[in-house]
Design an enzyme around this catalytic site. Structure first.
Site, mmCIF file in Angstrom:
data_model
loop_
_atom_site.group_PDB
_atom_site.id
_atom_site.type_symbol
_atom_site.label_atom_id
_atom_site.label_comp_id
_atom_site.label_asym_id
_atom_site.label_seq_id
_atom_site.Cartn_x
_atom_site.Cartn_y
_atom_site.Cartn_z
ATOM 1 N N ALA A 153 -12.765 80.905 -126.055
ATOM 2 C CA ALA A 153 -12.350 79.726 -126.598
ATOM 3 C C ALA A 153 -13.513 78.526 -126.363
ATOM 4 O O ALA A 153 -14.054 78.736 -125.666
ATOM 5 C CB ALA A 153 -11.061 79.188 -125.884
ATOM 6 N N SER A 154 -13.170 77.483 -127.263
ATOM 7 C CA SER A 154 -14.055 76.259 -127.114
ATOM 8 C C SER A 154 -15.378 76.970 -127.361
ATOM 9 O O SER A 154 -15.827 77.307 -128.232
ATOM 10 C CB SER A 154 -13.807 75.610 -125.658
ATOM 11 O OG SER A 154 -13.989 74.031 -126.229
ATOM 12 N N GLY A 155 -16.305 76.497 -126.392
ATOM 13 C CA GLY A 155 -17.977 77.134 -126.259
ATOM 14 C C GLY A 155 -17.667 78.583 -126.874
ATOM 15 O O GLY A 155 -18.868 79.004 -127.087
ATOM 16 N N THR B 265 -17.563 71.660 -124.200
ATOM 17 C CA THR B 265 -16.648 72.352 -125.315
ATOM 18 C C THR B 265 -16.113 73.332 -124.395
ATOM 19 O O THR B 265 -16.680 74.463 -124.286
ATOM 20 C CB THR B 265 -17.517 72.857 -126.630
ATOM 21 O OG1 THR B 265 -18.582 73.792 -126.141
ATOM 22 C CG2 THR B 265 -17.829 71.689 -127.462
#
Length: 599
Positions: A391-393, A590
């Protein structure tokens, strides 16, 4: 006096030389011991012949993507080779065609290695059962819900008469720190893009926001339905009946589990042993012979082939630079070096990146994505396999892949950004009397500062940076997934999704584990006969210890981290969480700074 100093300095020099010689001899001896143990272990590997007819899987073992090696275990006890998730799943597949393996014994013990790995393990067990006439027997004192999900693939499940089976539903708990910060007089300055970007909630709220509660409830619904489906397959009870057990707390004892048909029966350890002997055609007075899954994986490893697919493990928080000595991070410099090493190896025809990360540094994520794209421009197929969380980064660095695979329970998405700073002036002045005074020739020369509040203009600086990174993030996803920006924004906003929903939204290409991703990479590279090379190479803990003894402060931290991880067990995650947040203060991130555990 002159003579005294002469003898004093002569003695001092002799002492220093003696100490130096002592340590030279000490390290030589330790090195010889290490070499001896390694050679002994290699000799044992060469002369290995499988004579243990039962493959044992212990669900209390913590399974990571990378695995580990610890030669010290030869004289301290424990496992020398702790294989990573891919090797363990691969070993179960090998056992299908191994005539020396009669069956599998699963010992329950509180699975704590994540849902996506559990899914892959269960899939391998189901494949084993469907493609052989060999047995799978499971037994435990306590069978948790996570354990039960895995062992529901077995032929028979037994429970100790004084034990218990968990059927209780799912809960997600988040620890909030705002009340603590208020009491200390610490003011967090928080900036984020995306209404679902709940990463900062533990520092700005005292309970979940409604958007965060909504996404957690949606994820729980998907996973619980998956649990109920597998529980139903074994017990032949309907999903509705089993859900009622959770609602009413029906299953309280081992006898309740038998009465409702959720397990095969009750048994003591000696009775299970006798049953396993019978199933593997051993005499009653014979010793029960079992080979641990980790040992089996290490001793039946694939031979090197000319065509290779690189499996690059990317596990942990995303950080700038070299990363910590523990290796439980995705450090951009180290990751990029691995990519460049892979590019130089002419035998490697394709790359699979196995990502298990909730994200981290936005800058590091961008650097790694850039290097992945350069590798693709050289003509190398790149496939991403997502683990428990990408997730995110973690999703950022996956976005340009030729294909992305995830498990149904993989937590992914979280396309959002945040930044966080802390004002400690009230804490320092009111609690311990520390004050600050500054002379500056420009209004923002001392920004950021722990000793004063941010101005509205400075707050806008940070928010602008967060918004800019969010726009870049969306553009990277739009380019990699062939979506328009508006569509990315609609599925972004920092919201996390389960793998099944991510497939519907176009964030991934298909459901499947590492094996399927590797097959996809082989198809893209047009190769059929190939081996798998795993990166990065696992460091031996004995090597780490020797470096630590040499006085390196970096290696001393390895010893400390290993000790804390052992002592704290699964609660080590809280220490990692706080340490990671401290490390990433004043950065645009992130990431998900908390992990979601379904218990």
């Amino acid at each position: 006096m002159k003579q005294f100093f002469k003898f004093f300095f002569a003695s001092l020099l002799a002492m220093v030389i003696a100490i130096m010689l002592f340590f030279i001899v000490l390290f030589s001896v330790i090195g010889s011991i290490k070499s001896s143990f390694k050679n002994t272990f290699k000799a044992e590997e060469k002369s290995f012949t499988q004579s243990d007819p039962i493959l044992k899987i212990d669900l209390s073992d913590i399974i990571s993507e990378k695995g580990s090696k610890n030669t010290m275990a030869l004289f301290t006890g424990g496992k020398v080779d702790v294989s990573g998730a891919y090797d363990l799943i691969n070993a179960i597949e090998k056992a299908e065609n191994d005539s020396k393996i009669e069956g599998i014994y699963i010992k329950t013990g509180g699975w704590a290695s994540g849902m996506a790995i559990a899914e892959q393990l269960r899939e391998a067990l189901v494949h084993f059962k469907e493609n052989t006439d060999k047995f799978i027997i499971a037994y435990g004192d306590i069978i948790t819900q996570n354990d039960y999900y895995i062992v529901s693939a077995a032929d028979q499940i037994y429970l100790h008469p004084m034990g218990g089976l968990e059927i209780k539903g799912l809960a997600s708990q988040i620890m909030f720190f705002k009340g603590t910060l208020d009491k200390l007089g610490v003011s967090p300055e928080i900036f984020y893009a995306g209404q679902f970007k709940s990463a900062t909630e533990p520092f700005r709220l005292k309970k979940m926001s409604e958007p965060n509660r909504l996404q957690l409830a949606a994820m729980q619904e998907i996973i619980w339905d998956e649990y109920l489906s597998k529980f139903s397959e074994f017990s032949k009870k309907s999903k509705e009946e089993i859900h009622e057990y959770a609602l009413n707390g029906t299953i309280q004892t081992a006898y309740d589990a038998v009465r409702e048909g959720l397990i095969t029966g009750l048994a003591y350890g000696d009775e299970i042993e006798a049953n396993l002997k019978k199933l593997s055609n051993l005499k009653e007075d014979a010793d029960l012979k079992m080979v641990d899954l980790h040992d089996y994986a290490a001793k039946t490893a694939d031979k090197k082939k000319s065509n290779q697919i690189a499996l690059l493990i990317a596990e942990g928080n995303i950080v700038d630079g070299e990363g910590s000595s523990s290796g439980q991070e995705i450090a951009d410099k180290a990751f990029i070096k691995q990519l460049r090493d892979i590019k130089k190896d002419k035998n490697i025809k394709a790359l699979v990146i196995r990502i298990n990360s909730g994200g981290g540094s936005a800058l590091a994520s961008e650097k790694m994505l850039r290097e992945i794209k350069l590798l693709q421009e050289e003509g190398m197929p790149v496939v991403v396999s997502m683990g428990n969380v990408a997730a995110s980064g973690g999703y950022y660095m996956a976005s340009s892949a030729d294909s992305i695979f995830a498990q149904p329970s993989t937590i992914t998405g979280s396309i959002g950004v945040f930044g966080m700073m802390f004002n400690l002036s009230n804490l320092l002045e009111n609690k311990i009397g520390v004050t600050f005074d500054t002379e500056k020739n420009a209004p923002h020369a001392d920004f950021p500062s722990l000793g004063r509040n941010m101005s509205e203009r400075e707050k806008q600086f940070i928010q602008n940076g967060v918004d800019t990174v969010y726009e870049i993030f969306k553009s990277r996803v739009a380019e990699g997934r062939n979506m328009d920006i508006a569509k990315v924004d609609s599925v972004g906003q920092g919201r996390v999704w389960m793998g099944t929903t991510a497939l519907e939204l176009g964030l991934i290409d298909a459901l499947g584990g590492t094996q399927r991703a590797i097959q996809s990479a082989a198809n893209l590279a047009n190769i059929t006969d190939y081996g798998v090379s795993i990166y990065p190479k696992v460091d031996d803990k004995l090597d780490q210890l020797l470096k630590g003894l040499s006085g390196s402060t970096i290696q001393e931290s390895i010893i400390k981290e290993n000790f804390l991880a052992k002592e704290l067990g699964k609660d080590y995650r809280w220490y990692q969480f706080l340490k990671n947040m401290e490390k990433n203060r004043n950065k645009i991130l992130t990431m998900m700074p908390y992990e979601i555990y379904f218990e």
